[in-house]
Design a protein around this motif. Sequence first.
Motif, PDB file in Angstrom:
ATOM      1  N   GLY A   7       0.944  -1.326   0.035  1.00 51.04           N
ATOM      2  CA  GLY A   7      -0.154   0.074   0.001  1.00 51.04           C
ATOM      3  C   GLY A   7       0.939   1.242   0.263  1.00 51.04           C
ATOM      4  N   ALA A   8       1.593   1.478   1.247  1.00 51.71           N
ATOM      5  CA  ALA A   8       2.140   2.839   1.414  1.00 51.71           C
ATOM      6  C   ALA A   8       3.353   2.923   0.375  1.00 51.71           C
ATOM      7  CB  ALA A   8       2.320   2.927   2.587  1.00 51.71           C
ATOM      8  N   LEU A   9       4.102   1.887   0.255  1.00 46.75           N
ATOM      9  CA  LEU A   9       5.564   1.872  -0.423  1.00 46.75           C
ATOM     10  C   LEU A   9       5.189   1.898  -1.912  1.00 46.75           C
ATOM     11  CD1 LEU A   9       7.947   0.303   1.682  1.00 46.75           C
ATOM     12  CD2 LEU A   9       7.101   2.521   2.050  1.00 46.75           C
ATOM     13  N   LYS A  10       4.362   0.705  -2.250  1.00 45.61           N
ATOM     14  CA  LYS A  10       4.193   0.510  -3.784  1.00 45.61           C
ATOM     15  C   LYS A  10       3.115   1.530  -4.055  1.00 45.61           C
ATOM     16  CE  LYS A  10       5.089  -4.287  -4.602  1.00 45.61           C
ATOM     17  NZ  LYS A  10       4.576  -5.530  -4.874  1.00 45.61           N
ATOM     18  N   LYS A  11       1.995   1.781  -3.755  1.00 44.06           N
ATOM     19  CA  LYS A  11       0.895   2.555  -4.330  1.00 44.06           C
ATOM     20  C   LYS A  11       0.994   3.865  -4.338  1.00 44.06           C
ATOM     21  CE  LYS A  11      -2.515  -1.054  -4.343  1.00 44.06           C
ATOM     22  NZ  LYS A  11      -3.681  -1.549  -3.580  1.00 44.06           N
ATOM     23  N   LYS A  12       1.509   4.274  -2.848  1.00 42.06           N
ATOM     24  CA  LYS A  12       1.533   5.702  -2.554  1.00 42.06           C
ATOM     25  C   LYS A  12       2.706   6.483  -3.026  1.00 42.06           C
ATOM     26  CE  LYS A  12      -2.470   6.447  -0.478  1.00 42.06           C
ATOM     27  NZ  LYS A  12      -3.332   7.326  -1.262  1.00 42.06           N
ATOM     28  N   LEU A  13       3.953   5.715  -2.654  1.00 35.55           N
ATOM     29  CA  LEU A  13       5.196   6.254  -2.960  1.00 35.55           C
ATOM     30  C   LEU A  13       5.864   5.787  -4.289  1.00 35.55           C
ATOM     31  CD1 LEU A  13       6.667   5.736   0.666  1.00 35.55           C
ATOM     32  CD2 LEU A  13       5.892   7.801  -0.360  1.00 35.55           C
ATOM     33  N   GLY A  14       5.020   4.621  -4.859  1.00 39.52           N
ATOM     34  CA  GLY A  14       5.449   4.365  -6.227  1.00 39.52           C
ATOM     35  C   GLY A  14       7.115   3.472  -6.131  1.00 39.52           C
ATOM     36  N   LEU A  15       7.360   3.008  -5.235  1.00 36.65           N
ATOM     37  CA  LEU A  15       8.466   2.276  -5.013  1.00 36.65           C
ATOM     38  C   LEU A  15       8.168   0.697  -5.763  1.00 36.65           C
ATOM     39  CD1 LEU A  15       9.911   3.029  -1.422  1.00 36.65           C
ATOM     40  CD2 LEU A  15      10.380   4.114  -3.705  1.00 36.65           C
ATOM     41  N   ASN A  16       9.655   0.538  -6.442  1.00 40.03           N
ATOM     42  CA  ASN A  16       9.451  -0.805  -7.060  1.00 40.03           C
ATOM     43  C   ASN A  16       9.827  -1.873  -5.909  1.00 40.03           C
ATOM     44  OD1 ASN A  16       9.224  -3.083  -8.981  1.00 40.03           O
ATOM     45  ND2 ASN A  16      11.217  -2.321 -10.091  1.00 40.03           N
ATOM     46  N   ILE A  17       9.151  -2.590  -5.441  1.00 38.57           N
ATOM     47  CA  ILE A  17       9.727  -3.706  -4.487  1.00 38.57           C
ATOM     48  C   ILE A  17       9.476  -4.982  -4.966  1.00 38.57           C
ATOM     49  CG2 ILE A  17       9.094  -4.600  -2.379  1.00 38.57           C
ATOM     50  CD1 ILE A  17       7.936  -2.059  -1.497  1.00 38.57           C
ATOM     51  N   THR A  18      10.495  -5.772  -5.062  1.00 41.83           N
ATOM     52  CA  THR A  18      10.493  -7.020  -5.578  1.00 41.83           C
ATOM     53  C   THR A  18      10.931  -8.143  -4.737  1.00 41.83           C
ATOM     54  OG1 THR A  18      13.044  -6.969  -5.891  1.00 41.83           O
ATOM     55  CG2 THR A  18      11.332  -6.132  -7.845  1.00 41.83           C
ATOM     56  N   SER A  19      10.673  -9.361  -4.865  1.00 37.40           N
ATOM     57  CA  SER A  19      10.867 -10.314  -3.729  1.00 37.40           C
ATOM     58  C   SER A  19      11.321 -11.505  -4.506  1.00 37.40           C
ATOM     59  CB  SER A  19       9.716 -10.937  -3.086  1.00 37.40           C
ATOM     60  OG  SER A  19       8.736 -11.566  -3.836  1.00 37.40           O
ATOM     61  N   GLU A  20      12.364 -12.311  -3.825  1.00 39.19           N
ATOM     62  CA  GLU A  20      12.731 -13.549  -4.541  1.00 39.19           C
ATOM     63  C   GLU A  20      13.241 -14.465  -3.181  1.00 39.19           C
ATOM     64  OE1 GLU A  20      17.036 -13.551  -6.071  1.00 39.19           O
ATOM     65  OE2 GLU A  20      16.818 -11.468  -5.723  1.00 39.19           O
ATOM     66  N   LYS A  21      13.246 -15.625  -3.553  1.00 36.45           N
ATOM     67  CA  LYS A  21      13.631 -16.654  -2.502  1.00 36.45           C
ATOM     68  C   LYS A  21      14.999 -16.963  -2.657  1.00 36.45           C
ATOM     69  CE  LYS A  21      10.138 -19.713  -0.998  1.00 36.45           C
ATOM     70  NZ  LYS A  21       9.600 -20.900  -0.516  1.00 36.45           N
ATOM     71  N   VAL A  22      15.700 -16.770  -1.340  1.00 37.71           N
ATOM     72  CA  VAL A  22      17.192 -16.749  -1.465  1.00 37.71           C
ATOM     73  C   VAL A  22      17.423 -18.209  -0.384  1.00 37.71           C
ATOM     74  CG1 VAL A  22      19.367 -16.057  -0.522  1.00 37.71           C
ATOM     75  CG2 VAL A  22      17.777 -14.582  -1.791  1.00 37.71           C
ATOM     76  N   GLU A  23      18.341 -19.228  -0.890  1.00 37.71           N
ATOM     77  CA  GLU A  23      18.590 -20.434  -0.351  1.00 37.71           C
ATOM     78  C   GLU A  23      19.100 -19.995   1.190  1.00 37.71           C
ATOM     79  OE1 GLU A  23      18.747 -24.478   0.367  1.00 37.71           O
ATOM     80  OE2 GLU A  23      18.114 -23.337  -1.682  1.00 37.71           O
ATOM     81  N   GLY A  24      18.504 -20.519   2.152  1.00 38.14           N
ATOM     82  CA  GLY A  24      19.135 -20.579   3.435  1.00 38.14           C
ATOM     83  C   GLY A  24      18.426 -19.108   4.147  1.00 38.14           C
ATOM     84  N   ARG A  25      17.837 -18.187   3.389  1.00 37.67           N
ATOM     85  CA  ARG A  25      17.518 -17.006   4.185  1.00 37.67           C
ATOM     86  C   ARG A  25      16.106 -16.904   3.921  1.00 37.67           C
ATOM     87  NH1 ARG A  25      19.277 -10.850   2.839  1.00 37.67           N
ATOM     88  NH2 ARG A  25      18.448  -9.800   4.585  1.00 37.67           N
TER      89      ARG A  25
END
Length: 194
Positions: free
Chosen positions: A168-186
Amino acid sequence: MTKLSDTQLVILSAAAQREDSNVLPLPGSLRGGAAAKVVGALLSRGLIAETATDSQTKADAALNRIWRNDEDGRAILLHVTDAGLTAIGIEPAGGGSAPTGAVEAPSAEDPQDAPAEADPGPKARTPRSGTKQAKLIEMLRADGGATIDEIVAETGWQAHTVRGAMSGALKKKLGLNITSEKVEGRGRIYQVRG
């Protein structure tokens, strides 16, 4: 920073994402006396406010956009105030606490005649420094990003609140491009890109 319950955070965050800043509809699980209690607490703290309209539309649970009707039958809407935005770490865009533009209640006669909400894209808002939202952004911009658990530990928020803030706040309001990925062990890592 203002202490808020998870329900209050969800309500204020959802209202901040709406173009008209309307608090309604409330989360589906919040009904009756519980809804009145939460709304009453937010009203008494000045985090939301009532706005009377010229419309004589009756409050209708099916439409779930009108809070109540005043003694003259006018529809009363709820909107998030600047204090409410500040409480969730969002810098208010304007000077007043009322939403911008004319407040219009939906038509009770034919809800399908109500104008479709257009997606205006992200608004130009900036977080205040020293807030939990600013810390969240800092963590997402750091090399290696951050996991939900790391963000929860740093901010004290619940995991669903972190996800809601990112979408909401970061993507829609501030327009930030947030990505996610699975990292082995983390696990799943979230990062701001670009």
